[in-house]
Every structure is written in C-alpha cells, then in structure tokens.
Scaffold this motif. Structure first.
Motif, PDB file in Angstrom:
ATOM      1  N   THR A 154       4.044  -5.864 -27.152  1.00  0.00           N
ATOM      2  CA  THR A 154       3.353  -4.820 -27.929  1.00  0.00           C
ATOM      3  C   THR A 154       4.311  -4.205 -28.947  1.00  0.00           C
ATOM      4  O   THR A 154       3.946  -3.983 -30.103  1.00  0.00           O
ATOM      5  N   GLN A 214      10.125   0.070 -27.614  1.00  0.00           N
ATOM      6  CA  GLN A 214       9.454  -0.058 -26.312  1.00  0.00           C
ATOM      7  C   GLN A 214       9.149   1.314 -25.711  1.00  0.00           C
ATOM      8  O   GLN A 214       8.110   1.518 -25.089  1.00  0.00           O
ATOM      9  N   THR A 215      10.068   2.254 -25.928  1.00  0.00           N
ATOM     10  CA  THR A 215       9.839   3.613 -25.423  1.00  0.00           C
ATOM     11  C   THR A 215       8.607   4.211 -26.103  1.00  0.00           C
ATOM     12  O   THR A 215       7.766   4.850 -25.464  1.00  0.00           O
ATOM     13  N   SER A 262       2.605  -7.490 -22.701  1.00  0.00           N
ATOM     14  CA  SER A 262       3.666  -6.668 -22.094  1.00  0.00           C
ATOM     15  C   SER A 262       4.115  -5.600 -23.089  1.00  0.00           C
ATOM     16  O   SER A 262       3.781  -5.663 -24.280  1.00  0.00           O
ATOM     17  N   THR A 263       4.893  -4.654 -22.581  1.00  0.00           N
ATOM     18  CA  THR A 263       5.426  -3.599 -23.464  1.00  0.00           C
ATOM     19  C   THR A 263       6.275  -4.214 -24.576  1.00  0.00           C
ATOM     20  O   THR A 263       6.203  -3.802 -25.734  1.00  0.00           O
ATOM     21  N   GLU A 264       7.049  -5.222 -24.197  1.00  0.00           N
ATOM     22  CA  GLU A 264       7.941  -5.873 -25.165  1.00  0.00           C
ATOM     23  C   GLU A 264       7.128  -6.550 -26.284  1.00  0.00           C
ATOM     24  O   GLU A 264       7.435  -6.393 -27.468  1.00  0.00           O
ATOM     25  N   VAL A 281       6.123   2.604 -27.319  1.00  0.00           N
ATOM     26  CA  VAL A 281       4.917   1.952 -26.793  1.00  0.00           C
ATOM     27  C   VAL A 281       4.496   2.611 -25.483  1.00  0.00           C
ATOM     28  O   VAL A 281       3.321   2.919 -25.277  1.00  0.00           O
ATOM     29  N   LYS A 282       5.481   2.856 -24.626  1.00  0.00           N
ATOM     30  CA  LYS A 282       5.170   3.466 -23.319  1.00  0.00           C
ATOM     31  C   LYS A 282       4.578   4.870 -23.502  1.00  0.00           C
ATOM     32  O   LYS A 282       3.584   5.225 -22.867  1.00  0.00           O
ATOM     33  N   VAL A 283       5.210   5.641 -24.384  1.00  0.00           N
ATOM     34  CA  VAL A 283       4.733   7.012 -24.622  1.00  0.00           C
ATOM     35  C   VAL A 283       3.323   6.977 -25.210  1.00  0.00           C
ATOM     36  O   VAL A 283       2.432   7.706 -24.783  1.00  0.00           O
ATOM     37  N   ARG A 328      -2.194  -3.543 -24.937  1.00  0.00           N
ATOM     38  CA  ARG A 328      -1.671  -3.460 -23.568  1.00  0.00           C
ATOM     39  C   ARG A 328      -2.716  -3.814 -22.509  1.00  0.00           C
ATOM     40  O   ARG A 328      -2.415  -4.521 -21.554  1.00  0.00           O
ATOM     41  N   ALA A 341       1.132   4.597 -25.005  1.00  0.00           N
ATOM     42  CA  ALA A 341       0.162   4.102 -24.017  1.00  0.00           C
ATOM     43  C   ALA A 341      -0.240   5.233 -23.065  1.00  0.00           C
ATOM     44  O   ALA A 341      -1.417   5.373 -22.720  1.00  0.00           O
ATOM     45  N   TRP A 342       0.729   6.036 -22.669  1.00  0.00           N
ATOM     46  CA  TRP A 342       0.439   7.161 -21.756  1.00  0.00           C
ATOM     47  C   TRP A 342      -0.499   8.169 -22.438  1.00  0.00           C
ATOM     48  O   TRP A 342      -1.488   8.606 -21.866  1.00  0.00           O
TER      49      TRP A 342
END
Lengths: 244, 213
Positions: free
Chosen positions: B180, B188-189, B176-178, B191-193, B170, B195-196
């Motif tokens: 990754t 994608q969710t 992008s999230t997609e 990935v976001k979690v 990232r 990454a956080w």
C-alpha cells in the motif's frame, strides 16, 4: 472489526461483478499522437505579440525618420498642434481656412511609406489570420471526427435560427439525425477493419521501398497522419461485459 | 538508457525449469521480458510496441479502474488516462519492478485524483434498507454481485478519498502495508495511521447511518 468484515464480504461478492469490456488502444494512440504534435498555441501568441511590437516599432521608426529629415513635419503628426493652428487661424480670420499647400516631394515620400506600412500590416494580418484559422480548423475537424455523437446537436444549433425551428421540432429532428447517425456509424464500424488493413498495407509497402532510417521516419509521419482516419468510439449501448 | 540490465533479467525456460521455478513464474518472466522489450521499442519510437503493451495490460487496468467508478464513460476515460500518463512518463521507468506494478501505481494515482475531483460532487446516497438486510443475512457467494458492488461504492463514496483509498488497498484488495505504501507513495507509518483513521470513520459512518453491525 465488524465493519471491515462487512466491507470484505461486499468486496468478495462485488468481485464477481461483470465489468465493461473495452479497447482503448486506438483512442490512447490518437491522444498520444496529439500530445506529440508541436503545441502551436504559445508560438501563435509569440508571433502575434512580435508582429504587434514590430508594427509599433515600424510606425515609430517612420515618424522618427520623418522628424529627423524635416522637423516641421511634427505638425501633421500632432493633433494638438493641428488644433492650435486651426483655432489660431479661424480666430484671426474666420473666412480663411489654413492653407496646407500642395504636396511637395517630402509629402510624396511619406505617402509611399504609409502605403508600404499598410501593405506590411495587411501581410502580417493575413499571416496571423491564416495560421490561427489553420490551427483552429484542425482542432475542430479532429473533434468532429472523434466525437460523431455530437453532430446532431451541432447541426440543430446551426440551422435553428436560419429555419426558425421550434423546440419541439428541434427535439424530433435531433432524434431523426441521431438515429441516422448511428446507422452511419454502424456502417463505418463495418468497414473500419478494411480501412485499417489498407492503411497498414500502404504503410508497410512504402516502408519496404525505403532504407531503414527513411522507413522509420515514414512510419512516424504516416502514424501521425492516421489520426484523420481514427476509429469511432465504442457504442454506448454496446458495452459488452465480461467476467471479472 | 533506462533499461540497462534487461538482458541480465532474461532467463531461459530451460534454465528456469532446471532451477525448479514453476510454470506461472516462467510465464511471468516471459511477460516481463516482453514488456521490457516493448518499452525499449516504444522509447525508440515504435508506436506499435506501445499498442502491444496496452493490449496486454488493459484488461487488468480496466478491472482496477472499475473499483474507482461505476460510470462506464468515466471508467473508459480513466483507463485512457492511465495509458496516456504511462506513456508520457515511460522514460522514468527504471525496470526495478515489473511493469505491471508500475502500471498499478499509476492507476492508483489516476484513480485517487479522480476521487479527489469528485469529492465536491459527493452526494449523500442512501442504501435501500432491504439491500442492507441482505448483506447481513446472505453469504458473499449468494449476494448479487452488482448489488453488492453498488452498496460498496455508495458506502465508500461517503468517505474522504484518502480513507477510501487506504480501505480499498488494504481491505478490499488485501494488500500489505508495504505494498500500500509503495502504491500510494506514503510511508508505512502513514499507511497504518491512515488505515486506523479510515476504520474509525467507517465505524462512525455505520453508527450515524443507523446501520447495525
């Protein structure tokens, strides 16, 4: 976030770093060819177990046949029965040993069977031993070809006990062997392209004489054989670097 | 069998130029066509075709795997592993995306596995304070690249492989999230979690190390 900015700053600077240049195509092709080789391990295990089962079945079969022909033969196969006869005879007359008699026709037949069984065991042993040795030797030779850098240590390990070499001597011998071995590798690297050219020439010259189907099979067989002429690994200290 | 429609993807240079597609696009498509042709030949049993594929892509794979390790022998092994794994799963390639993307996905998986194996051997390496000071003071272009790479690796080695992977994709590779999600096989969710969580751990790492940011 500030942490991410630092990370990106470092990454940006690091992207200008030089990375090792390499050519792995030969080692990858050798690895792929080895993958495509039929794996003999399970087959050897199956052959070993099958041979053991077959031998056991043969022994039991011969015994069953003997007992079916002459049930009195049970005694020679039963140690307990032998013990009973001996004890019984000795207790009655200690000076007299049991008379087992002269070999009759049945005993002679049984001897032949024992000889045949022995030959069978010998042949199976030779077959398993030869097959196993061939597979192990192949792996060992290929390993030695593909990892020449391990040769000095291997040589020292072999002669250390026989020559009574001390640790200090072993270290110095290893240094000498490593140095000479690097020189030999350098020579091999020099001629490697010529060997490759000759091999390619041989591959294509023969393929030209064959029909397309034969040529394809020939090329596959030839490529498998080429693992015996595989290129040396790159020199550790000669890793050229290239701009990222 | 898996490469049905390859011919349909081939667009001639003239046709591309007429449609206003740039030189880079044309080269990209030519490269894709060459890849597909070599994959077809490899599957048909032509060993030299795979050698050509490797020759075309090994530079990019080498650069990518250099992000996973700074050990030259481990790096070489990783590059080899990528190409051996690619070969063994070549029949599963369905040509829905360029071969290069597929290779990037395999490279990511191989590198991630390597990190997971190395997790047990993780050491608490220290970054010299003078090196760290330079990171704050100097601009990226004036930083010594080798030193920056060493700091980056040392820093990232303190994190679990999952966090390290998501941070690398990232924020270091700026994907992008997609993308990754596609490379990691996560949603994608997820990935976001991830990454956080990784950012939080990185922040804690800075704090516990006493590094001022």
């Amino acid at each position: 976030m500030r942490e991410i900015e630092i990370l990106q700053k470092l990454a940006k600077a690091a992207s200008r770093e030089e990375h090792p240049q390499m050519d792995v195509s030969r080692t990858v092709m050798a690895a792929i060819l080895q993958l495509e080789e039929p794996n003999m391990g399970p087959l050897l295990w199956i052959a070993g177990v099958a041979s053991a089962c077959a031998l056991t079945a043969c022994v039991l079969g011969v015994q069953a046949l003997d007992l079916w022909i002459d049930p009195s033969l049970i005694n020679p196969f039963s140690l307990a029965a032998w013990g009973d006869i001996m004890n019984d005879t000795i207790s009655r007359n200690p000076d007299t040993l049991p008379d087992i008699g002269s070999p009759g026709p049945t005993t002679k037949k049984r001897r032949w069977r024992v000889v045949l069984l022995g030959i069978l065991i010998l042949v199976c042993g030779i077959a398993i031993g030869a097959g196993g040795t061939a597979v192990i030797m192949r792996h060992m030779i290929l390993h030695a070809i593909q990892h020449p850098e391990k040769a000095p240590q291997r040589i020292i390990d072999r002669v250390r006990g026989k020559l009574g070499i001390s640790d200090d001597q072993a270290a110095r011998i290893k240094a000498i062997l490593s140095e000479r071995q690097k020189a030999i590798q350098a020579l091999r690297r020099q001629v490697q392209p010529q060997i490759e050219n000759e091999l390619n020439q041989a591959r294509e010259d023969v393929a030209a004489l064959l029909n397309p189907e034969q040529a394809e099979k020939w090329r596959r067989r030839f490529d498998k054989m080429r693992i015996w002429f595989s290129a040396l690994p790159p020199e550790n200290n000669s890793d050229k670097t290239k701009k990222n | 069998m898996y490469l049905i429609g390859i011919e349909e993807r081939v667009i001639t240079d003239a046709a591309l130029q007429q449609t206003g597609i740039g030189e880079d696009d044309i080269q990209g498509r030519e490269s894709t066509f060459r890849d597909l042709e070599d994959i077809r030949l490899t599957l048909a049993g032509d060993g030299t075709a795979y050698a050509r594929l490797m020759e075309r892509h090994q530079e990019k794979v080498a650069i990518r795997m250099w992000r996973f390790t700074r050990n030259t022998s481990a790096h070489r092994e990783l590059v080899q592993d990528v190409f051996v794994e690619t070969y063994t799963s070549l029949r599963t390639y369905k040509a829905k995306a360029p071969f290069e993307h597929w290779l990037a996905k395999i490279s990511t998986a191989v590198g991630y596995r390597y990190w997971r194996r190395k997790t047990r051997e993780r050491l608490n390496l220290m970054i010299p304070i003078e090196d760290w000071d330079q990171v704050f003071v100097m601009e990226p272009d004036s930083l010594d690249p080798e030193r920056a790479a060493r700091i980056l690796h040392t820093l990232m080695e303190q994190l679990p492989p999952r966090d390290r992977l998501v941070l690398m994709l990232r924020y270091i590779e700026n994907r992008s999230t997609e993308e990754t999600a596609e490379l990691t096989g996560w949603t994608q969710t997820m990935v976001k979690v991830q990454a956080w969580r990784a950012r939080s751990k990185l922040k804690r790492l800075f704090e516990t190390s006493g590094l001022e940011v």
